[in-house]
Design an enzyme around this catalytic site. Structure first.
Site, short mmCIF file in Angstrom:
data_model
loop_
_atom_site.label_atom_id
_atom_site.label_comp_id
_atom_site.label_asym_id
_atom_site.label_seq_id
_atom_site.Cartn_x
_atom_site.Cartn_y
_atom_site.Cartn_z
N LYS A 47 0.77 -1.22 -0.06
CA LYS A 47 0.00 0.16 -0.10
C LYS A 47 0.99 1.21 -0.06
O LYS A 47 0.66 2.27 -0.64
CB LYS A 47 -1.10 -0.07 1.29
CG LYS A 47 -1.94 0.98 1.16
CD LYS A 47 -2.70 1.15 2.46
CE LYS A 47 -3.74 0.44 2.54
NZ LYS A 47 -4.44 0.59 4.26
N PHE A 69 -15.74 11.40 12.14
CA PHE A 69 -17.36 11.32 11.96
C PHE A 69 -17.58 11.45 10.49
O PHE A 69 -18.72 11.62 9.70
CB PHE A 69 -18.18 12.39 12.56
CG PHE A 69 -17.95 12.40 14.08
CD1 PHE A 69 -18.74 11.55 14.94
CD2 PHE A 69 -17.34 13.39 14.83
CE1 PHE A 69 -18.70 11.68 16.24
CE2 PHE A 69 -17.31 13.50 16.17
CZ PHE A 69 -17.98 12.49 16.91
N CYS A 126 -19.09 0.77 9.26
CA CYS A 126 -18.86 1.50 10.70
C CYS A 126 -20.31 1.46 11.54
O CYS A 126 -20.23 0.84 12.63
CB CYS A 126 -19.03 2.91 10.49
SG CYS A 126 -17.28 3.37 9.99
N LYS A 147 -20.97 -2.28 12.86
CA LYS A 147 -19.73 -2.66 13.82
C LYS A 147 -20.01 -1.85 15.15
O LYS A 147 -19.79 -2.51 16.15
CB LYS A 147 -18.57 -2.44 13.21
CG LYS A 147 -17.40 -2.66 13.86
CD LYS A 147 -16.16 -2.48 13.06
CE LYS A 147 -15.62 -1.07 12.73
NZ LYS A 147 -15.01 -0.37 13.61
C1 UDX Z 1 -21.15 6.23 9.28
C2 UDX Z 1 -21.27 7.71 10.08
O1 UDX Z 1 -22.32 8.40 9.25
C3 UDX Z 1 -20.09 8.70 10.13
O2 UDX Z 1 -20.56 9.56 11.05
C4 UDX Z 1 -18.97 7.54 10.76
O3 UDX Z 1 -17.93 8.21 10.69
C5 UDX Z 1 -18.76 6.24 10.03
O4 UDX Z 1 -20.08 5.51 10.01
P1 UDX Z 1 -20.83 5.74 6.65
O5 UDX Z 1 -20.63 4.23 7.28
O6 UDX Z 1 -19.83 6.40 5.61
O7 UDX Z 1 -20.62 6.80 7.93
O8 UDX Z 1 -22.30 5.86 5.91
P2 UDX Z 1 -23.55 6.39 6.34
O9 UDX Z 1 -23.80 7.71 5.45
O10 UDX Z 1 -23.79 6.65 7.72
O11 UDX Z 1 -24.78 5.48 5.91
C6 UDX Z 1 -24.45 4.13 6.76
C7 UDX Z 1 -25.73 3.23 6.03
O12 UDX Z 1 -26.87 3.65 6.35
C8 UDX Z 1 -25.80 2.93 4.60
O13 UDX Z 1 -25.97 1.30 4.31
C9 UDX Z 1 -27.01 3.78 4.25
O14 UDX Z 1 -27.80 3.34 3.11
C10 UDX Z 1 -27.74 3.70 5.48
N1 UDX Z 1 -28.78 4.82 5.52
C11 UDX Z 1 -28.51 5.98 5.62
C12 UDX Z 1 -30.09 4.49 5.41
O15 UDX Z 1 -30.59 3.57 5.00
N2 UDX Z 1 -31.20 5.63 5.56
C13 UDX Z 1 -30.75 6.76 5.91
O16 UDX Z 1 -31.56 7.73 6.19
C14 UDX Z 1 -29.17 6.98 6.03
#
Ligand code: UDX
Length: 432
Positions: free
Chosen positions: A35, A152, A260, A263
């Protein structure tokens, strides 16, 4: 300032590139030599909009360098972030052996004051263990601080989230640590919330769990909407316009995935249990999320009668749009369940195909959405890539065996799809 980042994964790499963009000199460390070699050649191993450009720009400016040796960073950087992975163990707890080993290596290499900052998502009390580990491994007379600075950022908009956050949380226990972190974030226009270390650690788990609660809540409401004949999108809008609730994370669908939310939810349940609290609310959030996928498979079955030997077209595989990440993507469970029923799967995703090929078997991966639709029984939408909105649905209709779209992300309006002559089934809304 000189900054070291241990762990050039998602969080480490984005943070490193952004700190460099803010004008700091950043050394990113990863023990994966392949990497590091790739990064030195400006090849970024993850898909994140804008990241490659930011890495290239800052490497060329001489502000961002890569190394496989932690000591290179410890030597130069006064502030050292630990951003390595904390993968889940079988019981859902985070594996912190990597954090301990990095803390030990940093301690052994320190010759003068260092601020060691946890950026990885870690259980409350990790700061105390890091402090203990550094104390027993450092040279006599060398001083240090430990801080927590949870991240975040969301995949797909990580750079924007880093440079324009809602807040910056710093868990500190000395004025020196606080001053260093405030200086580091100068240039970012966001409130800085200084807390004690344990509270900062908890803020991260509590935030992600709360987001999961919102999603499972709206998914449960979606079920009631289906039974009552209401429209969950309208209900979500009405509820979200109350400022106390807020409009975000109220999109009903096939449930949350990614590396995230699932987990961190499990980890928070474990952390609470270890401390003596049974977090039943979060367990229910997880149950709703799992059921959401099974319910969606049932929806498909209800439309196709027998799934066996039918070809199903899947649009979208990544756990959400604008990422190629397949980790804990709902598409994995859904596709495997359909295959278990005997379905043949043709799939298209704009970015995640390469990664999906590594984890899905017996799937025909297509180059475009039309190719996936051709000869399939119906279209099933699992990720709301915006480009799906631009497709020619008259063409899609002609390519399908049945004019049927089953949308796990509520991308379209039932009336609009009906006008196009398509039968449209979505989440928490009447079918059209
Ligand atoms: C998340 C947190 O938002 C972020 O602050 C943290 O640092 C890491 O974890 P991420 O995993 O990148 O970020 O995705 P996120 O946009 O939060 O979406 C997570 C999941 O929820 C996705 O599968 C998304 O499709 C789902 N989701 C999100 C919904 O089903 N409905 C929603 O309204 C929002």
């Amino acid at each position: 300032m000189n900054v070291g980042i241990i762990g050039a994964g998602y969080v480490g790499l984005v943070s490193g590139a952004c700190f460099a963009e803010l004008g700091h000199r950043v050394v990113c460390v990863d023990n994966d030599e392949t990497k590091i070699k790739a990064l030195k050649k400006l090849k970024v191993p993850i898909y994140e909009p804008g990241l490659t450009a930011l890495v290239k720009k800052n490497v060329r400016r001489g502000r961002l360098t890569f190394t496989a040796r932690i000591l290179d960073a410890v030597k130069k950087a006064e502030v050292i972030f630990i951003a390595i992975g904390t993968p889940p163990k079988d019981n859902g707890e985070a594996d912190l052996t990597g954090i301990e080993s990095v803390a030990r290596t940093i301690a052994k290499g320190m010759r003068s004051y260092r601020l060691i900052v946890e950026k990885s998502t870690v259980p409350v009390d990790t700061g105390r263990w890091v402090k203990h580990t550094v104390s027993i491994n450092k040279r006599k007379g060398v001083t240090f601080d430990v801080a927590s600075n949870p991240e975040f950022l969301r995949e797909g908009q990580a750079i924007n989230d880093f440079l324009h956050p809602d807040r910056i949380v710093i868990g500190v226990e000395s004025a020196r640590a606080q001053a260093l972190l405030r200086k580091l974030y100068q240039g970012i226009d966001a409130p800085i919330l200084a807390t004690d270390i344990k509270s900062a650690e908890l803020i991260k788990h509590a935030s992600n769990s709360f987001l999961a609660i919102k999603i499972s809540f709206i998914n449960a409401v979606a079920r009631v909407c289906e039974l009552a004949g209401a429209d969950v999108a309208q209900v979500a809008r009405g509820v979200g316009q109350d400022r106390r609730v807020g409009p975000g994370f109220l999109e009903a669908g096939i449930g949350f995935g990614g590396f995230c939310l699932p987990k961190d939810l499990d980890a928070f349940v474990m952390i609470a249990r270890k401390l003596g609290y049974d977090f039943d609310l979060l367990k229910e959030v997880k149950r709703i999320n799992e059921a959401q996928k099974a319910l969606f498979v049932k929806k498909i079955e209800d439309q196709l009668w027998n799934i066996k030997d039918k070809t199903i077209c899947i649009w979208g595989l990544a756990f959400k749009p604008h990422t190629d990440d397949m980790r804990f993507a709902p598409s994995l469970d859904i596709i495997q369940a359909l295959q278990a029923h005997g379905a043949r799967i043709k799939a298209f995703d704009p970015e995640a195909t390469a990664k999906a090929k590594r984890v899905l078997r017996n799937v025909t991966f297509c180059r475009d959405p039309y190719e996936a639709a051709a000869g399939s029984e119906c279209v099933v939408i699992l990720t709301q890539w915006p480009q799906f909105k631009e497709l020619d649905f008259k063409r899609v209709k002609k390519l399908l065996r049945q004019p049927l779209v089953i949308d796990g992300r509520n991308m379209f309006t039932p009336s609009g799809m009906k006008r196009l002559g398509l039968r449209y089934v979505s989440i928490g809304r009447a079918s059209a």
